[in-house]
Design an enzyme around this catalytic site. Structure first.
Site, short mmCIF file in Angstrom:
data_model
loop_
_atom_site.label_atom_id
_atom_site.label_comp_id
_atom_site.label_asym_id
_atom_site.label_seq_id
_atom_site.Cartn_x
_atom_site.Cartn_y
_atom_site.Cartn_z
N SER A 166 -3.23 -4.26 -2.36
CA SER A 166 -3.36 -5.58 -1.54
C SER A 166 -4.94 -5.92 -1.98
O SER A 166 -5.75 -5.24 -2.33
CB SER A 166 -3.52 -5.13 -0.08
OG SER A 166 -3.85 -6.35 0.57
N TYR A 179 -6.32 -1.10 7.56
CA TYR A 179 -5.34 -1.36 6.34
C TYR A 179 -5.95 -1.46 5.16
O TYR A 179 -5.41 -0.94 4.06
CB TYR A 179 -4.59 -2.83 6.50
CG TYR A 179 -3.80 -3.20 5.55
CD1 TYR A 179 -2.39 -2.80 5.54
CD2 TYR A 179 -4.22 -4.24 4.85
CE1 TYR A 179 -1.43 -3.27 4.86
CE2 TYR A 179 -3.22 -4.85 3.84
CZ TYR A 179 -1.87 -4.27 3.84
OH TYR A 179 -0.78 -4.77 3.00
N1 LIG Z 1 3.29 -9.47 3.07
C1 LIG Z 1 2.04 -9.71 2.68
O1 LIG Z 1 1.24 -10.54 2.99
C2 LIG Z 1 1.33 -8.46 1.63
C3 LIG Z 1 0.21 -8.68 1.24
C4 LIG Z 1 -0.65 -7.56 0.42
C5 LIG Z 1 0.22 -6.32 0.32
N2 LIG Z 1 1.50 -6.23 0.99
C6 LIG Z 1 2.09 -4.98 0.68
O2 LIG Z 1 3.30 -5.20 0.19
C7 LIG Z 1 4.30 -3.94 0.51
C8 LIG Z 1 5.51 -4.54 0.98
O3 LIG Z 1 5.38 -5.22 2.29
P1 LIG Z 1 6.14 -6.69 2.56
O4 LIG Z 1 5.36 -7.82 2.75
O5 LIG Z 1 7.55 -6.65 1.92
O6 LIG Z 1 6.53 -6.43 4.12
P2 LIG Z 1 7.69 -5.66 4.88
O7 LIG Z 1 8.79 -6.55 4.67
O8 LIG Z 1 7.30 -5.69 6.38
O9 LIG Z 1 7.99 -4.17 4.21
C9 LIG Z 1 7.25 -3.24 4.62
C10 LIG Z 1 8.36 -2.01 4.20
O10 LIG Z 1 7.75 -0.71 4.41
C11 LIG Z 1 8.79 0.03 4.91
N3 LIG Z 1 8.10 1.14 5.37
C12 LIG Z 1 7.10 1.32 6.29
N4 LIG Z 1 6.86 2.56 6.52
C13 LIG Z 1 7.88 3.41 6.00
C14 LIG Z 1 8.29 4.70 5.89
N5 LIG Z 1 7.42 5.57 6.68
N6 LIG Z 1 9.35 5.04 5.23
C15 LIG Z 1 10.29 4.05 4.56
N7 LIG Z 1 9.86 2.81 4.61
C16 LIG Z 1 8.90 2.44 5.24
C17 LIG Z 1 9.35 -0.78 6.10
O11 LIG Z 1 10.60 -0.32 6.74
P3 LIG Z 1 11.07 -0.58 7.96
O12 LIG Z 1 11.64 -2.05 7.94
O13 LIG Z 1 12.20 0.46 8.42
O14 LIG Z 1 9.91 -0.69 9.12
C18 LIG Z 1 9.54 -2.17 5.30
O15 LIG Z 1 10.99 -2.17 4.64
C19 LIG Z 1 3.21 -3.05 1.67
O16 LIG Z 1 2.79 -2.42 0.86
C20 LIG Z 1 2.25 -4.25 2.04
O17 LIG Z 1 1.11 -3.47 2.64
C21 LIG Z 1 1.94 -7.31 1.61
#
Ligand SMILES: NC(=O)c1ccc[n+]([C@@H]2O[C@H](COP(=O)([O-])OP(=O)(O)OC[C@H]3O[C@@H](n4cnc5c(N)ncnc54)[C@H](OP(=O)(O)O)[C@@H]3O)[C@@H](O)[C@H]2O)c1
Length: 273
Positions: A166, A179
């Site tokens: 990120s 984070y």
């Molecule tokens: N959205 C943003 O603005 C943003 C910006 C920068 C970086 N990111 C990064 O992008 C990545 C994807 O995030 P996203 O935006 O797509 O959000 P998201 O839809 O909330 O996805 C996060 C995923 O991680 C899974 N997860 C968390 N802990 C887990 C565990 N212990 N075992 C298995 N799965 C687990 C969650 O599963 P559950 O549904 O079961 O909880 C969810 O599917 C993350 O690493 C996040 O930090 C996001």
């Protein structure tokens, strides 16, 4: 938690022709392992790979959601979609999960790490257990997975390790420094791993998104202005194909974070970021 592999489905050849699938669009179909496959960014990325006829192995902890994602990807043209229900916090399960995934896919072109939690910054400031949980999911579990995957790919002298870190890892801010610390640690780990395995023919892609419209950010103020997940996914697919080292996405986050990293600390500590 279901045992690793208990949620694995048999091969689904929706095209009726494996040979066609393997070379759709003139390029060999990819074998992709997705960790945290129910993530909004991962799902959007997999939709593109499915359309290219890729074989996908999806790991996630929400069995029902994982099956919905898998069914959608089959309809979109994935050559094969397998699933495994696993809590990625359970690092002891990683070697078994990863060996099972590469055996099932009969190889590995791309490992895509997308799981992560935003966590509760205010709670983490008061309670180390909350802070530790954020660091465990975002950093420790990723290091565990990448240790196995880095060695596997280095031994085979091929593969792309695409990992979502990120922009928050580029500089600690008071609003989300737990984070940010987890992602800073992850980015440093990825830099070192790349420095080690690049000469073995392995690509380590550090994906640094700015705010993206997904479940993770839905409740944040101004989230309607965040980046479109489909556009972010398209940029990630391109960066994987180009075997890039780092991707800021959307691209304007590269100059923004350059400026943020260079704000003098005496000024930065007075800002409310
Ligand atoms: N959205 C943003 O603005 C943003 C910006 C920068 C970086 N990111 C990064 O992008 C990545 C994807 O995030 P996203 O935006 O797509 O959000 P998201 O839809 O909330 O996805 C996060 C995923 O991680 C899974 N997860 C968390 N802990 C887990 C565990 N212990 N075992 C298995 N799965 C687990 C969650 O599963 P559950 O549904 O079961 O909880 C969810 O599917 C993350 O690493 C996040 O930090 C996001």
């Amino acid at each position: 938690m279901a045992a690793v592999g208990s949620g694995v489905n048999g091969a689904q050849d929706v095209s009726g022709s494996r040979v066609q699938m393997a070379h759709r669009g003139g390029r060999p179909a990819k074998k992709v392992l997705v960790l945290g496959a129910t993530s909004g960014i991962a799902e959007a990325t997999c939709r593109i790979w499915a359309g290219q006829g890729a074989s996908l192995f999806l790991a996630g902890r929400n069995a029902a959601r994982l099956e919905v994602v898998a069914a959608d990807l089959r309809v979109r043209g994935a050559a094969e979609v397998y699933t495994a229900v696993v809590d990625l916090d359970d690092t002891a399960k990683h070697p078994e999960l990863l060996a099972h995934a590469v055996n099932t896919l009969t190889g590995l072109d791309v490992a895509y790490l997308a799981h992560g939690v935003l966590g509760d910054q205010a709670a983490a400031e008061q309670d180390f257990a909350v802070a530790e949980q954020i660091l465990h999911t975002n950093l420790i579990s990723a290091v565990s997975l990448l240790t196995w995957l880095g060695n596997f790919c280095a031994q085979r002298r091929s593969g792309v390790l695409a990992v979502i870190s990120s922009v928050a890892g580029d500089r600690g801010r008071k609003s989300n420094y737990l984070y940010g610390a987890s992602k800073a640690g992850l980015s440093a780990f990825l830099g070192g791993l790349r420095n080690r395995v690049d000469r073995e023919g392995v690509t380590v892609l550090n994906i640094k998104p700015g705010p993206v419209k997904t479940a993770m950010t839905i409740n944040m103020p101004g989230s309607h202005k965040f980046a479109d997940v489909g556009k972010v996914a398209a940029a990630i697919v391109k960066a994987v194909d180009a075997k890039r080292d780092t991707l800021y996405v959307p691209f304007q986050w590269a100059p923004i974070m350059f400026v943020v990293r260079h704000i003098p600390e005496r000024v930065f500590k007075k800002l409310n970021l």
